[in-house]
Design a protein around this motif. Structure first.
Motif, PDB file in Angstrom:
ATOM      1  N   SER A 106       0.802  -1.192  -0.036  1.00  0.00           N
ATOM      2  CA  SER A 106       0.166  -0.104  -0.023  1.00  0.00           C
ATOM      3  C   SER A 106       0.862   1.342   0.045  1.00  0.00           C
ATOM      4  O   SER A 106       0.606   2.107  -0.741  1.00  0.00           O
ATOM      5  CB  SER A 106      -0.937   0.036   1.313  1.00  0.00           C
ATOM      6  N   LEU A 107       2.053   1.346   0.842  1.00  0.00           N
ATOM      7  CA  LEU A 107       2.852   2.577   0.822  1.00  0.00           C
ATOM      8  C   LEU A 107       3.486   2.663  -0.317  1.00  0.00           C
ATOM      9  O   LEU A 107       3.801   3.931  -0.812  1.00  0.00           O
ATOM     10  CB  LEU A 107       3.606   2.363   2.030  1.00  0.00           C
ATOM     11  N   ALA A 108       3.855   1.588  -1.004  1.00  0.00           N
ATOM     12  CA  ALA A 108       4.529   1.628  -2.100  1.00  0.00           C
ATOM     13  C   ALA A 108       3.780   2.454  -3.277  1.00  0.00           C
ATOM     14  O   ALA A 108       4.460   3.045  -4.126  1.00  0.00           O
ATOM     15  CB  ALA A 108       5.069   0.070  -2.716  1.00  0.00           C
ATOM     16  N   VAL A 109       2.698   1.768  -3.547  1.00  0.00           N
ATOM     17  CA  VAL A 109       1.719   2.531  -4.495  1.00  0.00           C
ATOM     18  C   VAL A 109       1.566   3.768  -4.228  1.00  0.00           C
ATOM     19  O   VAL A 109       1.464   4.674  -5.023  1.00  0.00           O
ATOM     20  CB  VAL A 109       0.390   1.440  -4.583  1.00  0.00           C
ATOM     21  N   MET A 110       1.026   4.157  -2.883  1.00  0.00           N
ATOM     22  CA  MET A 110       0.880   5.491  -2.584  1.00  0.00           C
ATOM     23  C   MET A 110       2.268   6.461  -2.989  1.00  0.00           C
ATOM     24  O   MET A 110       1.993   7.498  -3.599  1.00  0.00           O
ATOM     25  CB  MET A 110       0.533   5.678  -1.104  1.00  0.00           C
ATOM     26  N   PHE A 111       3.217   6.036  -2.469  1.00  0.00           N
ATOM     27  CA  PHE A 111       4.506   6.658  -2.730  1.00  0.00           C
ATOM     28  C   PHE A 111       4.998   6.816  -4.404  1.00  0.00           C
ATOM     29  O   PHE A 111       5.571   7.687  -4.483  1.00  0.00           O
ATOM     30  CB  PHE A 111       5.484   6.255  -1.832  1.00  0.00           C
ATOM     31  N   TYR A 112       4.666   5.707  -4.768  1.00  0.00           N
ATOM     32  CA  TYR A 112       5.110   5.674  -6.292  1.00  0.00           C
ATOM     33  C   TYR A 112       4.303   6.761  -6.809  1.00  0.00           C
ATOM     34  O   TYR A 112       4.744   7.494  -7.796  1.00  0.00           O
ATOM     35  CB  TYR A 112       4.942   4.267  -6.834  1.00  0.00           C
ATOM     36  N   TYR A 113       2.858   6.830  -6.949  1.00  0.00           N
ATOM     37  CA  TYR A 113       2.480   7.847  -7.742  1.00  0.00           C
ATOM     38  C   TYR A 113       2.721   9.153  -7.233  1.00  0.00           C
ATOM     39  O   TYR A 113       2.555  10.172  -8.030  1.00  0.00           O
ATOM     40  CB  TYR A 113       0.819   7.402  -7.764  1.00  0.00           C
ATOM     41  N   ALA A 114       2.833   9.370  -6.030  1.00  0.00           N
ATOM     42  CA  ALA A 114       3.376  10.576  -5.403  1.00  0.00           C
ATOM     43  C   ALA A 114       4.599  11.008  -6.077  1.00  0.00           C
ATOM     44  O   ALA A 114       4.811  12.220  -6.515  1.00  0.00           O
ATOM     45  CB  ALA A 114       3.376  10.488  -3.923  1.00  0.00           C
ATOM     46  N   ARG A 115       5.555  10.059  -6.058  1.00  0.00           N
ATOM     47  CA  ARG A 115       6.883  10.310  -6.581  1.00  0.00           C
ATOM     48  C   ARG A 115       6.822  10.545  -8.246  1.00  0.00           C
ATOM     49  O   ARG A 115       7.506  11.521  -8.737  1.00  0.00           O
ATOM     50  CB  ARG A 115       7.987   9.298  -6.477  1.00  0.00           C
ATOM     51  N   LYS A 116       5.780   9.964  -8.978  1.00  0.00           N
ATOM     52  CA  LYS A 116       5.844  10.018 -10.235  1.00  0.00           C
ATOM     53  C   LYS A 116       5.148  11.565 -10.591  1.00  0.00           C
ATOM     54  O   LYS A 116       5.604  11.984 -11.656  1.00  0.00           O
ATOM     55  CB  LYS A 116       4.651   8.845 -10.637  1.00  0.00           C
ATOM     56  N   ALA A 117       4.244  11.789  -9.559  1.00  0.00           N
ATOM     57  CA  ALA A 117       3.772  13.080  -9.934  1.00  0.00           C
ATOM     58  C   ALA A 117       4.692  14.552  -9.484  1.00  0.00           C
ATOM     59  O   ALA A 117       4.786  15.431 -10.403  1.00  0.00           O
ATOM     60  CB  ALA A 117       2.353  13.492  -8.836  1.00  0.00           C
ATOM     61  N   VAL A 118       5.706  14.067  -8.657  1.00  0.00           N
ATOM     62  CA  VAL A 118       6.688  15.106  -8.396  1.00  0.00           C
ATOM     63  C   VAL A 118       7.699  15.126  -9.539  1.00  0.00           C
ATOM     64  O   VAL A 118       7.929  16.043 -10.114  1.00  0.00           O
ATOM     65  CB  VAL A 118       7.491  14.778  -7.073  1.00  0.00           C
TER      66      VAL A 118
ATOM     67  N   VAL B  83      20.196  20.836 -17.831  1.00  0.00           N
ATOM     68  CA  VAL B  83      19.855  21.450 -16.509  1.00  0.00           C
ATOM     69  C   VAL B  83      20.091  20.598 -15.488  1.00  0.00           C
ATOM     70  O   VAL B  83      19.468  19.366 -15.569  1.00  0.00           O
ATOM     71  CB  VAL B  83      18.571  22.019 -16.613  1.00  0.00           C
ATOM     72  N   VAL B  84      20.748  20.664 -14.315  1.00  0.00           N
ATOM     73  CA  VAL B  84      21.303  19.925 -13.438  1.00  0.00           C
ATOM     74  C   VAL B  84      20.292  20.281 -11.999  1.00  0.00           C
ATOM     75  O   VAL B  84      20.161  21.368 -11.707  1.00  0.00           O
ATOM     76  CB  VAL B  84      22.527  19.788 -12.927  1.00  0.00           C
ATOM     77  N   TYR B  85      19.430  19.253 -11.365  1.00  0.00           N
ATOM     78  CA  TYR B  85      18.934  19.408 -10.232  1.00  0.00           C
ATOM     79  C   TYR B  85      19.295  18.759  -9.129  1.00  0.00           C
ATOM     80  O   TYR B  85      19.879  17.490  -9.516  1.00  0.00           O
ATOM     81  CB  TYR B  85      17.324  19.185 -10.509  1.00  0.00           C
ATOM     82  N   SER B  86      19.425  19.144  -7.794  1.00  0.00           N
ATOM     83  CA  SER B  86      19.744  18.423  -6.847  1.00  0.00           C
ATOM     84  C   SER B  86      18.628  17.421  -6.433  1.00  0.00           C
ATOM     85  O   SER B  86      17.444  17.878  -6.282  1.00  0.00           O
ATOM     86  CB  SER B  86      20.258  19.147  -5.925  1.00  0.00           C
ATOM     87  N   GLU B  87      18.850  16.321  -6.113  1.00  0.00           N
ATOM     88  CA  GLU B  87      17.777  15.391  -5.713  1.00  0.00           C
ATOM     89  C   GLU B  87      16.917  15.824  -4.652  1.00  0.00           C
ATOM     90  O   GLU B  87      15.795  15.640  -4.185  1.00  0.00           O
ATOM     91  CB  GLU B  87      18.208  13.827  -5.900  1.00  0.00           C
ATOM     92  N   ASP B  88      17.928  16.332  -3.738  1.00  0.00           N
ATOM     93  CA  ASP B  88      17.139  16.894  -2.260  1.00  0.00           C
ATOM     94  C   ASP B  88      16.308  18.020  -2.579  1.00  0.00           C
ATOM     95  O   ASP B  88      15.287  18.333  -1.722  1.00  0.00           O
ATOM     96  CB  ASP B  88      18.420  17.432  -1.410  1.00  0.00           C
ATOM     97  N   GLU B  89      16.515  18.791  -3.727  1.00  0.00           N
ATOM     98  CA  GLU B  89      15.460  19.980  -3.951  1.00  0.00           C
ATOM     99  C   GLU B  89      14.440  19.515  -4.633  1.00  0.00           C
ATOM    100  O   GLU B  89      13.275  20.040  -4.423  1.00  0.00           O
ATOM    101  CB  GLU B  89      16.347  20.954  -4.642  1.00  0.00           C
ATOM    102  N   ILE B  90      14.691  18.388  -5.441  1.00  0.00           N
ATOM    103  CA  ILE B  90      13.385  17.731  -6.161  1.00  0.00           C
ATOM    104  C   ILE B  90      12.285  17.004  -5.065  1.00  0.00           C
ATOM    105  O   ILE B  90      11.222  17.234  -4.858  1.00  0.00           O
ATOM    106  CB  ILE B  90      13.682  16.759  -7.221  1.00  0.00           C
ATOM    107  N   PHE B  91      12.991  16.204  -4.351  1.00  0.00           N
ATOM    108  CA  PHE B  91      12.212  15.163  -3.693  1.00  0.00           C
ATOM    109  C   PHE B  91      12.159  15.369  -2.061  1.00  0.00           C
ATOM    110  O   PHE B  91      12.405  14.499  -1.171  1.00  0.00           O
ATOM    111  CB  PHE B  91      12.617  13.967  -3.884  1.00  0.00           C
ATOM    112  N   GLY B  92      12.844  16.798  -1.556  1.00  0.00           N
ATOM    113  CA  GLY B  92      12.987  16.991  -0.088  1.00  0.00           C
ATOM    114  C   GLY B  92      11.749  16.901   0.674  1.00  0.00           C
ATOM    115  O   GLY B  92      11.853  15.840   1.606  1.00  0.00           O
ATOM    116  N   GLU B  93      10.553  17.570   0.408  1.00  0.00           N
ATOM    117  CA  GLU B  93       9.595  17.376   1.162  1.00  0.00           C
ATOM    118  C   GLU B  93       8.770  16.109   0.913  1.00  0.00           C
ATOM    119  O   GLU B  93       8.450  15.364   2.077  1.00  0.00           O
ATOM    120  CB  GLU B  93       8.393  18.569   0.760  1.00  0.00           C
ATOM    121  N   TYR B  94       8.875  15.393  -0.121  1.00  0.00           N
ATOM    122  CA  TYR B  94       8.666  13.909  -0.442  1.00  0.00           C
ATOM    123  C   TYR B  94       9.091  13.139   0.400  1.00  0.00           C
ATOM    124  O   TYR B  94       8.584  12.321   1.110  1.00  0.00           O
ATOM    125  CB  TYR B  94       8.545  13.606  -1.837  1.00  0.00           C
TER     126      TYR B  94
END
Length: 515
Positions: free
Chosen positions: A31-43, A307-318
């Protein structure tokens, strides 16, 4: 009441059913994997869209600078065309071009050797200095880099190809000068012959400064690579001078960086992840395609922008939300694990011991025995089956070892016999070769004497004839003796009858020659 303990003792599936509680953890994780998968996909989709817009905006910004330089250069080019044979005016045109566009770091107008009869090399070069100050100074320089301009790429390539375009960062620039890219226009005369080149320089420091001023995130940045991986735009100004992305990768030995660099240089579009200085980054890249402006003659540049993004800035709150949920889930799963571990460890201990015994046998210790099992369930039956298999394996290994020793002994005997046969054949060949060589001279003597008797019989007296006949007979005896030796050697026993027969035939042959 007594059937239930027996069922549990004899049936492994019943005992394993006690661990069904682990399904709770699987369900929770799924359940957590599905929820976070779609959340990460949206981000990620949001970041992809943002990176696409950033790339497009950066390309447009860079292209505007390049286009302004191209247009300014084209205007000056058409103005100087009527004055090609007036060398004194070339410096004025060069200065006017540098003054007309703040993005231009320098301009060189160079002609082929002896275009002006009294001058072997002619180059009108004006450039900016003190770019860090508020007011720039435009000065004249007699030379550019250490080598003559006739040996530098910005001059040789347009003169050879006749094409208008940008040159990747020049390697001839010394360490005291700014790294530059150059826009080159071959100068034609009325007949369409290439007589010189106009080279317009753009400082990479200034270009990077203008592009990197617009940042969507604090730790994001853009970089522009040349056709061979040279840095054209990068936040680290030290990398703009004679540095390529491959030379930087060579120090880190990161395979992900190598794949990213190769993809960018190959002109691909996409995104990848890489690690640098212990931090994870996302890079979104695509080819740099100039816009199709009116009268723009420049073709494909083979540049790539990223263009280079830090992973912490992309997925920090997530990631923070993920960590909180995972911590709560882990505490509950640990409590569940302690309960399941206590039950399963006790029930599966015999299987663990059996596994260790089988591994020991698999390492070549076939004499080890698997102990008898006191259990009556599936594990007990499995242990007994492995015990029988071990006995059979031990028996087969013993038979294979005996068979191997027998084959080895037979092989040695066959090899010895083969060597003896080879030696015998070699000796026989040597013997036959020796005997044949000994028969050559007597045979040639007989042939010569017979020819003499046949051709000069009437001219010879009886004594000479008898002498030749005797010599023929002696040589025949020699050949006969050699052949006899050969026959004796081949048959390993004297064949006297065959020798006598051969002697009779030789006597008859000699008698025939005499008469």
């Amino acid at each position: 009441m007594t059937r239930m303990p027996k069922l549990i003792t004899k049936t492994l599936s019943v005992r394993l059913s006690l661990m069904v509680v682990s399904a709770i953890s699987i369900l929770l994780m799924a359940s957590l994997a599905v929820m976070f998968y779609y959340a990460r996909k949206a981000v990620k989709e949001e970041v992809l869209e943002d990176s696409r817009q950033t790339l497009e905006g950066t390309i447009q910004q860079i292209d505007n600078i390049l286009l302004s330089v191209e247009q300014a250069s084209g205007n000056i080019y058409f103005n100087l065309f009527p004055h090609l044979y007036e060398p004194d005016k070339m410096l004025n045109f060069s200065r006017r071009l540098v003054e007309s566009n703040p993005n231009i770091a320098g301009c060189a107008i160079a002609f082929k050797p002896y275009f002006y009869k009294d001058c072997e090399h002619f180059m009108a070069y004006m450039c900016r200095v003190n770019r860090e100050s508020d007011t720039d100074t435009i000065i004249r320089k007699e030379t550019f880099a250490d080598a003559p301009y006739t040996q530098q790429e910005w001059y040789t390539m347009p003169m050879h190809t006749g094409k208008v375009g940008w040159i990747d960062p020049l390697k001839e620039v010394d360490a005291d000068s700014d790294p530059i890219i150059t826009f080159c226009l071959p100068i034609m005369n009325i007949k369409g012959e290439r007589i010189g080149v106009m080279g317009v320089d753009v400082s990479l420091y200034q270009l990077s400064k203008a592009v990197l001023s617009n940042k969507t995130l604090n730790h994001s940045y853009c970089m522009l690579l040349g056709s061979k991986g040279e840095f054209i735009i990068h936040p680290d100004s030290a990398k703009l001078f004679h540095k390529t992305i491959f030379s930087e990768i060579g120090r880190s030995m990161d395979s992900s960086l190598v794949e990213t660099a190769e993809a960018m240089v190959a002109g691909e579009t996409g995104y990848r992840t890489f690690c640098q200085d212990g931090q994870d980054f996302y890079i979104f890249y695509k080819p740099f395609l100039p816009s199709n402006a009116l009268r723009r003659l420049m073709g494909k540049l083979n540049w790539s922008i990223g263009v280079v993004y830090s992973e912490d800035e992309i997925f920090g709150e997530y990631n923070h939300l993920l960590y909180y949920v995972l911590m709560i889930s882990i505490v509950g799963l640990l409590l569940l694990f302690v309960l399941c571990r206590t039950i399963t460890h006790r029930r599966l201990r015999p299987l663990l011991l059996l596994t260790r015994s089988v591994q020991h046998i698999a390492e070549g210790n076939y004499d080890d025995t698997i102990p008898d099992s006191k259990q009556q369930d599936e594990i007990g039956r499995l242990q007994n089956d492995f015990q029988q298999m071990q006995h059979s394996l031990k028996s087969h290994v013993s038979e294979l070892q005996q068979l191997t020793e027998t084959l080895k002994e037979r092989g040695e005997r066959l090899n010895k016999a083969y060597q003896q046969a080879l030696e015998s054949d070699r000796m026989k060949t040597a013997f036959l070769h020796n005997m044949t060589n000994k028969m050559v001279e007597p045979a040639m003597t007989i042939t010569q004497d017979v020819d003499t008797l046949c051709n000069f019989d009437e001219e010879m007296d009886q004594e000479e004839r008898n002498l030749l006949v005797k010599r023929i007979q002696d040589q025949s005896d020699t050949i006969t003796r050699l052949l006899g030796n050969m026959l004796d050697a081949s048959l390993e026993k004297g064949d006297e009858k065959r020798s006598d027969l051969f002697d009779d035939q030789s006597t008859n042959h000699k008698a025939t020659c005499i008469f």
